[in-house]
Design a protein around this motif. Structure first.
Motif, PDB file in Angstrom:
ATOM      1  N   LEU A  92       0.748  -1.104   0.104  1.00 24.53           N
ATOM      2  CA  LEU A  92       0.056  -0.001   0.101  1.00 24.53           C
ATOM      3  C   LEU A  92       0.775   1.089  -0.033  1.00 24.53           C
ATOM      4  N   GLU A  93       2.034   1.189   0.860  1.00 25.66           N
ATOM      5  CA  GLU A  93       2.637   2.516   0.822  1.00 25.66           C
ATOM      6  C   GLU A  93       3.410   2.366  -0.840  1.00 25.66           C
ATOM      7  N   THR A  94       3.671   1.558  -1.213  1.00 25.97           N
ATOM      8  CA  THR A  94       4.126   1.552  -2.561  1.00 25.97           C
ATOM      9  C   THR A  94       3.174   2.287  -3.631  1.00 25.97           C
ATOM     10  N   GLN A  95       1.986   1.783  -3.342  1.00 19.36           N
ATOM     11  CA  GLN A  95       0.720   2.026  -4.131  1.00 19.36           C
ATOM     12  C   GLN A  95       0.440   3.560  -4.225  1.00 19.36           C
ATOM     13  N   ARG A  96       0.754   3.882  -2.532  1.00 18.26           N
ATOM     14  CA  ARG A  96       0.400   5.424  -2.250  1.00 18.26           C
ATOM     15  C   ARG A  96       1.195   6.143  -2.812  1.00 18.26           C
ATOM     16  N   ASN A  97       2.736   5.783  -3.014  1.00 22.97           N
ATOM     17  CA  ASN A  97       3.483   6.743  -3.620  1.00 22.97           C
ATOM     18  C   ASN A  97       3.504   6.894  -5.058  1.00 22.97           C
ATOM     19  N   ASN A  98       3.053   5.433  -5.557  1.00 24.76           N
ATOM     20  CA  ASN A  98       2.730   5.359  -7.337  1.00 24.76           C
ATOM     21  C   ASN A  98       1.522   6.449  -7.507  1.00 24.76           C
ATOM     22  N   LEU A  99       0.374   6.308  -6.401  1.00 23.92           N
ATOM     23  CA  LEU A  99      -0.741   7.351  -6.699  1.00 23.92           C
ATOM     24  C   LEU A  99      -0.331   8.752  -6.468  1.00 23.92           C
ATOM     25  N   THR A 100       0.360   8.979  -5.609  1.00 22.03           N
ATOM     26  CA  THR A 100       1.107  10.242  -5.295  1.00 22.03           C
ATOM     27  C   THR A 100       1.628  10.694  -6.714  1.00 22.03           C
TER      28      THR A 100
END
Length: 321
Positions: A145-153
């Motif tokens: 999720l952290e990786t996805q959050r970074n990607n979403l950011t």
């Protein structure tokens, strides 16, 4: 002490003969008396010895009897003590037996408790293992999720950049659409090219003659949205006049889609409002799901299946500078 019975018989016979003898036989009577004195004199030591022996025997008997009684008394006392000790030991043995039984029962209970505890420990171990696995999964999921959050950011940042560019492009497109350049000058209009101005609203009529250019209610609305517009909705008589005017060359089977359809067994406009003004032909039909409304010029509104392909009219606000 023991006398000879034969001697005693002889003495009795002598006494009998002495009584019956005549007087003239005195010499003969005196002779047995001397013999008895002599016999007694001779027997006295023996009798004394016998009495002495008897006294000794009685003394010894008394002595030994006393000792025996003392011993018996002591033995009785010891026996009583032993019997008391025996009864005490029996009572102690019974108490010990009951105590052992209680210990056995407690041991069985402890064994059962240990079994239950072992089962609970196994269950807790399984739960702990499951929780450990869940924590690991959650940790992995958190990292994902952290990786996805970074990607979403990053995507949001890119979208914001693209949105800004799109806004500039749309602004430029709006300028070009509403204010086309003519002879190095711009002449702005309330509606873009191909749209018709009616009061403060721009209308465009998709009136393809061929049925290949017709669309279902959803497909036609998507076209309007791509043009930054939507279906026509009617909240007053002026809007109905405009709708009827632009519904040209329509028939009872080839009308124009408008922004009214059945939702939850009620007729609702696409802006979420309920139907208040109606122009049905011939009368208000039931609002069955899957039914949409088309406009027929100089006739009114008709309810048909949303899956049918019809022409349509889009509208949007006119531009004012």
């Amino acid at each position: 002490m023991n006398r000879n019975p034969h001697g005693e018989i002889e003495e009795i016979e002598e006494e009998y003969n002495y009584v019956d003898a005549p007087a003239w036989t005195v010499d003969k009577v005196a002779a047995p008396q001397d013999q008895r004195s002599l016999f007694f004199t001779q027997s006295f030591p023996l009798i004394a010895v016998c009495w002495l022996i008897l006294l000794v025997i009685m003394g010894l008997r008394i002595h030994f009897t006393s000792e025996s009684n003392a011993k018996l008394t002591a033995e009785n006392q010891q026996l009583e003590i032993l019997m008391h000790l025996n009864s005490t030991l029996l009572a102690a043995h019974e108490n010990l037996g009951r105590y052992c039984n209680n210990l056995t029962v407690q041991f069985d209970l402890l064994t059962q408790n240990c079994t239950v505890l072992e089962s609970k420990i196994k269950d807790l171990t399984a739960v702990n293992q499951q929780l450990t696995a869940d924590v690991q999964n959650l940790t992995t999921r958190s990292l994902q999720l952290e990786t996805q959050r970074n990607n979403l950011t990053k995507q949001i940042q890119n979208m914001e950049t693209n949105w800004n560019k799109l806004n500039v492009s749309r602004a430029q497109w709006s300028i070009d659409a509403y204010c086309p350049r003519e002879n190095n000058a711009r002449l702005c209009k309330a509606c873009q090219e191909g749209w018709r101005l009616n009061q403060s609203t721009c209308y465009v009529v998709h009136d393809a003659v061929s049925t290949s250019g017709h669309k279902t209610w959803e497909e036609a609305r998507e076209v309007c949205r791509r043009e930054s517009s939507d279906f026509v909705i009617v909240h007053n008589q002026e809007e109905q006049y405009a709708l009827n005017y632009y519904s040209w060359f329509s028939t009872l089977t080839t009308g124009y889609w408008i922004g009214l359809r059945a939702e939850g067994w009620r007729w609702k406009w696409i802006d979420g409002s309920d139907l208040t003004v109606s122009h049905w032909t011939p009368q208000l039909p039931p609002a069955a799901d899957g039914q949409c409304v088309m406009s027929v010029q100089n006739v009114g509104w008709r309810s048909v299946s949303c899956a049918e392909k019809k022409r349509w009219i889009c509208k949007k606000k006119a531009l004012y500078v």
